[in-house]
Motif scaffolding. Structure first.
Motif: not given
Length: 327
Positions: A43-44, A63-65, A80-85, A97-99
């Motif tokens: 979760m984000d 994203y660290s995790a 992530a389900l889902v990233t909070g914009n 996310v590309t990294t």
């Protein structure tokens, strides 16, 4: 991208010390990978969610995790389900996310939604805004992020965000998948029809026929074949080899929310969180998933096993029961 079977970790609070926390997370994701799950999700959030626990219960930055999990796994997709914009500048999110995709060797999925947890926004200093504003921001963000994931430079001047010839290098690929999550039949489904490769539908299971009708309408409006948009359902699974023990865990968890299933009619039950739950032995859960979700036309299932997913062997048993149904 294909996510027919996913595993979401709803909490990180099942260890006796913080030092044991991430090794326990790695163990769950490795078990999911070995059991044939396509994707693992965190979760984000910055605080634990109200229906799961107290705000101060352990919650890792997503994203660290996920980057840590990328180095501890080989095949499973990570998201992530889902990233909070609302928590990140969209160009930075595209880079993040590309990294993750580079670190994982091409296994990242961008799961994204509009954001909803007001307490986090207020206490961390993020602008919360209105429901409409959050979806306006998500729409603008996707117009920035999508080209950046596809190898294009982004120039955008909107009400909420702007970019100027923004680059996103390096990339492993130009087709990093975008997953939208939510249940909004107009805004979320409309954006999914325009931008997404996958839609994870979050709702009560009995609502799925109506949700799919709405999604098909949004796809028609966008000029998109709905068959090109994969779908999944987020299922709250409570499973044990002893089905009665699983049902007792369900009863106890609902009692803490003030819900007594034994006193509810079927219609009343469908109006509660119990309609999102799949409870019993692995075989019973598999049958429920088939009849309540897959037979309705949903492509896949993402399971959340808050009661005992951290117990060794539970993820494997669920994976073995569900994997043959979603191949």
């Amino acid at each position: 991208m294909s996510i027919r079977l996913g595993y979401q970790m709803p909490n990180f609070g099942n260890t006796s010390s913080v030092r044991e926390l991430f090794p326990a997370v790695i163990a769950q994701v490795r078990e999911a990978e070995a059991a044939g799950f396509d994707a693992a999700f965190v979760m984000d959030h910055f605080y634990q969610l109200p229906l799961i626990g107290a705000p101060e219960e352990p919650m890792l930055e997503a994203y660290s995790a996920l980057s840590g999990l990328a180095t501890a796994t080989e095949r499973i997709q990570l998201s992530a389900l889902v990233t909070g914009n609302t928590y990140r500048n969209p160009a930075l999110l595209a880079k993040t996310v590309t990294t993750l995709d580079v670190v994982s060797g091409g296994r990242a999925v961008l799961g994204i939604g509009a954001g909803w947890f007001e307490l986090e926004h207020r206490q961390y200093g993020f602008e919360f805004g209105t429901f409409t504003e959050r979806f306006e921001r998500l729409d603008e963000a996707l117009q920035i992020i999508t080209p950046m994931l596809r190898g294009q430079r982004s120039t955008f001047d909107g009400q909420w965000y702007r970019t100027e010839n923004a680059m996103n290098e390096p990339r492993v690929r130009d087709d990093l998948p975008i997953l939208l999550g939510g249940g909004g039949e107009k805004k979320t489904f409309g954006m999914a029809a325009r931008f997404a490769d996958h839609l994870n539908i979050i709702c009560n299971a009995s609502e799925l026929p109506r949700k799919l009708d709405a999604l098909h309408q949004r796809c028609d409006e966008a000029g998109r074949d709905p068959a090109t948009l994969d779908t999944s359902f987020l299922a709250l699974v409570i499973v044990d080899e002893d089905g009665d023990r699983a049902r007792k865990m369900q009863s106890d968890s609902l009692s803490r929310l003030g819900i007594d299933l034994s006193s509810l009619s079927e219609a009343e039950r469908r109006a509660t969180v119990a309609d999102r739950q799949f409870v019993g032995t692995p075989e019973e859960v598999a049958e429920q998933v088939q009849t309540r979700v897959l037979d309705k036309g949903i492509d896949g299932i993402i399971v959340n096993m808050i009661a005992n997913g951290h117990e060794p062997g539970v993820i494997d048993r669920v994976g073995q029961a569900l994997r043959p149904m979603v191949n």
